[in-house]
Write a protein that holds these residues in place. Structure first.
Motif, PDB file in Angstrom:
ATOM      1  N   ILE A 291     -20.748  32.178 -28.716  1.00 22.31           N
ATOM      2  CA  ILE A 291     -20.157  32.315 -27.375  1.00 22.31           C
ATOM      3  C   ILE A 291     -21.150  31.867 -26.306  1.00 22.31           C
ATOM      4  O   ILE A 291     -20.797  31.150 -25.360  1.00 22.31           O
ATOM      5  CB  ILE A 291     -19.694  33.771 -27.151  1.00 22.31           C
ATOM      6  N   GLU A 292     -22.407  32.283 -26.471  1.00 23.26           N
ATOM      7  CA  GLU A 292     -23.434  31.907 -25.486  1.00 23.26           C
ATOM      8  C   GLU A 292     -23.702  30.400 -25.510  1.00 23.26           C
ATOM      9  O   GLU A 292     -23.901  29.780 -24.459  1.00 23.26           O
ATOM     10  CB  GLU A 292     -24.704  32.708 -25.743  1.00 23.26           C
ATOM     11  N   LYS A 293     -23.670  29.805 -26.700  1.00 24.44           N
ATOM     12  CA  LYS A 293     -23.866  28.359 -26.809  1.00 24.44           C
ATOM     13  C   LYS A 293     -22.737  27.589 -26.130  1.00 24.44           C
ATOM     14  O   LYS A 293     -22.927  26.476 -25.642  1.00 24.44           O
ATOM     15  CB  LYS A 293     -23.971  27.942 -28.276  1.00 24.44           C
ATOM     16  N   ALA A 294     -21.538  28.200 -26.108  1.00 27.11           N
ATOM     17  CA  ALA A 294     -20.384  27.563 -25.463  1.00 27.11           C
ATOM     18  C   ALA A 294     -20.476  27.641 -23.939  1.00 27.11           C
ATOM     19  O   ALA A 294     -19.704  26.994 -23.244  1.00 27.11           O
ATOM     20  CB  ALA A 294     -19.091  28.220 -25.944  1.00 27.11           C
ATOM     21  N   GLY A 295     -21.410  28.458 -23.438  1.00 28.06           N
ATOM     22  CA  GLY A 295     -21.593  28.552 -21.990  1.00 28.06           C
ATOM     23  C   GLY A 295     -21.015  29.797 -21.356  1.00 28.06           C
ATOM     24  O   GLY A 295     -20.970  29.922 -20.131  1.00 28.06           O
ATOM     25  N   PHE A 296     -20.584  30.759 -22.182  1.00 30.54           N
ATOM     26  CA  PHE A 296     -20.067  32.025 -21.676  1.00 30.54           C
ATOM     27  C   PHE A 296     -21.153  33.099 -21.720  1.00 30.54           C
ATOM     28  O   PHE A 296     -22.075  33.027 -22.536  1.00 30.54           O
ATOM     29  CB  PHE A 296     -18.886  32.518 -22.520  1.00 30.54           C
ATOM     30  N   GLU A 297     -20.999  34.096 -20.857  1.00 31.10           N
ATOM     31  CA  GLU A 297     -21.839  35.301 -20.914  1.00 31.10           C
ATOM     32  C   GLU A 297     -20.942  36.483 -21.230  1.00 31.10           C
ATOM     33  O   GLU A 297     -19.894  36.663 -20.600  1.00 31.10           O
ATOM     34  CB  GLU A 297     -22.541  35.527 -19.568  1.00 31.10           C
ATOM     35  N   ILE A 298     -21.315  37.285 -22.231  1.00 29.10           N
ATOM     36  CA  ILE A 298     -20.515  38.456 -22.611  1.00 29.10           C
ATOM     37  C   ILE A 298     -20.757  39.570 -21.594  1.00 29.10           C
ATOM     38  O   ILE A 298     -21.877  40.029 -21.419  1.00 29.10           O
ATOM     39  CB  ILE A 298     -20.872  38.927 -24.038  1.00 29.10           C
ATOM     40  N   LYS A 299     -19.675  39.978 -20.917  1.00 32.14           N
ATOM     41  CA  LYS A 299     -19.780  40.978 -19.847  1.00 32.14           C
ATOM     42  C   LYS A 299     -19.404  42.381 -20.316  1.00 32.14           C
ATOM     43  O   LYS A 299     -19.850  43.371 -19.741  1.00 32.14           O
ATOM     44  CB  LYS A 299     -18.872  40.585 -18.678  1.00 32.14           C
ATOM     45  N   ASP A 300     -18.529  42.474 -21.321  1.00 28.94           N
ATOM     46  CA  ASP A 300     -18.087  43.785 -21.809  1.00 28.94           C
ATOM     47  C   ASP A 300     -17.543  43.598 -23.216  1.00 28.94           C
ATOM     48  O   ASP A 300     -17.242  42.479 -23.633  1.00 28.94           O
ATOM     49  CB  ASP A 300     -17.013  44.375 -20.889  1.00 28.94           C
ATOM     50  N   ARG A 301     -17.419  44.699 -23.944  1.00 28.72           N
ATOM     51  CA  ARG A 301     -16.965  44.578 -25.330  1.00 28.72           C
ATOM     52  C   ARG A 301     -16.496  45.921 -25.853  1.00 28.72           C
ATOM     53  O   ARG A 301     -16.808  46.989 -25.303  1.00 28.72           O
ATOM     54  CB  ARG A 301     -18.082  44.026 -26.211  1.00 28.72           C
ATOM     55  N   CYS A 302     -15.761  45.862 -26.959  1.00 29.30           N
ATOM     56  CA  CYS A 302     -15.368  47.086 -27.662  1.00 29.30           C
ATOM     57  C   CYS A 302     -15.049  46.726 -29.108  1.00 29.30           C
ATOM     58  O   CYS A 302     -14.972  45.550 -29.463  1.00 29.30           O
ATOM     59  CB  CYS A 302     -14.153  47.742 -26.996  1.00 29.30           C
ATOM     60  N   VAL A 303     -14.877  47.752 -29.919  1.00 25.42           N
ATOM     61  CA  VAL A 303     -14.470  47.574 -31.316  1.00 25.42           C
ATOM     62  C   VAL A 303     -13.210  48.405 -31.541  1.00 25.42           C
ATOM     63  O   VAL A 303     -13.131  49.553 -31.099  1.00 25.42           O
ATOM     64  CB  VAL A 303     -15.580  48.028 -32.294  1.00 25.42           C
ATOM     65  N   THR A 304     -12.222  47.820 -32.202  1.00 26.26           N
ATOM     66  CA  THR A 304     -11.032  48.581 -32.586  1.00 26.26           C
ATOM     67  C   THR A 304     -10.892  48.507 -34.101  1.00 26.26           C
ATOM     68  O   THR A 304     -11.119  47.454 -34.701  1.00 26.26           O
ATOM     69  CB  THR A 304      -9.763  48.056 -31.878  1.00 26.26           C
ATOM     70  N   LYS A 305     -10.559  49.629 -34.710  1.00 28.53           N
ATOM     71  CA  LYS A 305     -10.526  49.712 -36.173  1.00 28.53           C
ATOM     72  C   LYS A 305      -9.138  50.064 -36.674  1.00 28.53           C
ATOM     73  O   LYS A 305      -8.369  50.745 -35.992  1.00 28.53           O
ATOM     74  CB  LYS A 305     -11.522  50.775 -36.655  1.00 28.53           C
ATOM     75  N   LYS A 306      -8.852  49.592 -37.868  1.00 31.83           N
ATOM     76  CA  LYS A 306      -7.639  49.994 -38.586  1.00 31.83           C
ATOM     77  C   LYS A 306      -8.033  50.135 -40.042  1.00 31.83           C
ATOM     78  O   LYS A 306      -8.234  49.151 -40.744  1.00 31.83           O
ATOM     79  CB  LYS A 306      -6.537  48.949 -38.410  1.00 31.83           C
ATOM     80  N   GLY A 307      -8.209  51.382 -40.471  1.00 32.80           N
ATOM     81  CA  GLY A 307      -8.742  51.629 -41.810  1.00 32.80           C
ATOM     82  C   GLY A 307     -10.165  51.105 -41.890  1.00 32.80           C
ATOM     83  O   GLY A 307     -11.014  51.445 -41.060  1.00 32.80           O
TER      84      GLY A 307
END
Length: 317
Positions: A291-307
């Protein structure tokens, strides 16, 4: 897009499973600029509670007071004319454990308030519903609106993939990408059978879909039409898109289920950066560096689980 701020205040209650708590908190941050571990939020931002898979209800605040008695005194000025009404005590609050109010006492408090309002109470089929809640050491009373769980109507589609996002996750992802839809133009350039498109379009989000697979683009169009929605879905790679969008939503093609190589994924991200200023990406792999190589900066994130299966949702600018 700016948040829809009002002089009016609103109180929202949330509920989520432990597996989806991280996702619900990211949706809160996207809507309101903050999150709450008590699952109750007060904000000047107006959101239809039925947009969210996690918001349970909303109170549009009419009165506030330091004590319940303050509210009792204020509601005496309400005149319902010919309309019947009901009062609901909101169970989700941030009262300390020792201050929690039991069911019987809640019913008494609802009746006390109802007796002060000019009008006819109807607990079974009221024309108007009010809510009362304790929050932040104060009491609030106002117009009550319940979430209608619209996404449940979208769970059965004419075309489905076992690997597609659930309607709940898809709806939250659309909200995270476009929390305030007015004037925002979005695209899902790897839309598959249109799970995100259906949720976004049903909330009035201006979004287009695209995919390289003619079978799934046709399936996506049929899914959209099945729910009486209208949306544009085109056939072709993201590389061919020339138009600019405010935000792109990409449920990343997985190596396990497609022929997408890491190079293909990097190419998708690079083109997403070319056509959009904001990206919300769903991935089962760690792709931070990509993502960073593509020129974006990660501003926020989360994880969602199913099993045992987990997805990461990244908000990038």
């Amino acid at each position: 897009m700016e948040m829809e701020l009002n002089t009016q205040e609103f109180i929202y209650t949330y509920a989520s499973s432990p597996e989806e708590q991280s996702l619900s908190h990211l949706e809160m941050r996207s809507f309101f600029g903050l999150e709450s571990h008590h699952n109750i939020i007060k904000s000047a931002v107006k959101i239809d509670p039925s947009r969210s898979p996690f918001i349970r209800e909303r109170i549009e605040v009419l009165y506030g007071g330091d004590t319940f008695i303050d509210i009792v005194e204020q509601v005496q000025e309400i005149d319902m004319k010919e309309k019947t009404f009901k009062i609901i005590f909101i169970k989700i609050n941030d009262l300390k454990k020792e201050d929690k109010i039991e069911y019987g006492e809640r019913r008494v408090m609802e009746r006390d308030l109802g007796a002060r309002i000019h009008g006819e109470a109807d607990v079974h089929n009221p024309e108007h519903i009010f809510g009362i809640v304790a929050y932040g050491g104060r009491w609030y009373f106002g117009n009550y609106r319940k979430n209608e769980a619209v996404w449940l109507k979208h769970t059965k589609k004419p075309h489905e993939y076992s690997t597609a996002l659930s309607t709940r996750v898809a709806r939250a992802v659309a909200n995270i990408a476009v929390p305030h839809p007015e004037g925002v133009k979005a695209i899902d350039p790897c839309c598959g059978i249109g799970t995100v498109l259906v949720e976004a379009l049903s909330m009035g989000i201006q979004i287009e879909g695209r995919d390289i697979n003619p079978l799934v683009t046709q399936g996506s169009r049929e899914n959209i039409a099945h729910f009486g929605l209208t949306g544009n879905v085109t056939l072709g790679p993201i590389a061919d898109i020339v138009e600019k969008y405010d935000v792109a939503i990409i449920d990343m093609p997985y190596n396990l289920y497609t022929h997408a190589t890491p190079e293909d994924q990097a190419d998708i991200l690079r083109h997403a950066r070319r056509i959009s200023d904001k990206l919300v990406v769903v991935t089962i792999e760690t792709i931070d560096e990509m993502i960073e190589k593509a020129g974006f900066e990660i501003k926020d994130r989360c994880v969602t689980k199913k099993g045992y299966f987990s997805r990461e949702i990244l908000v990038c600018h």
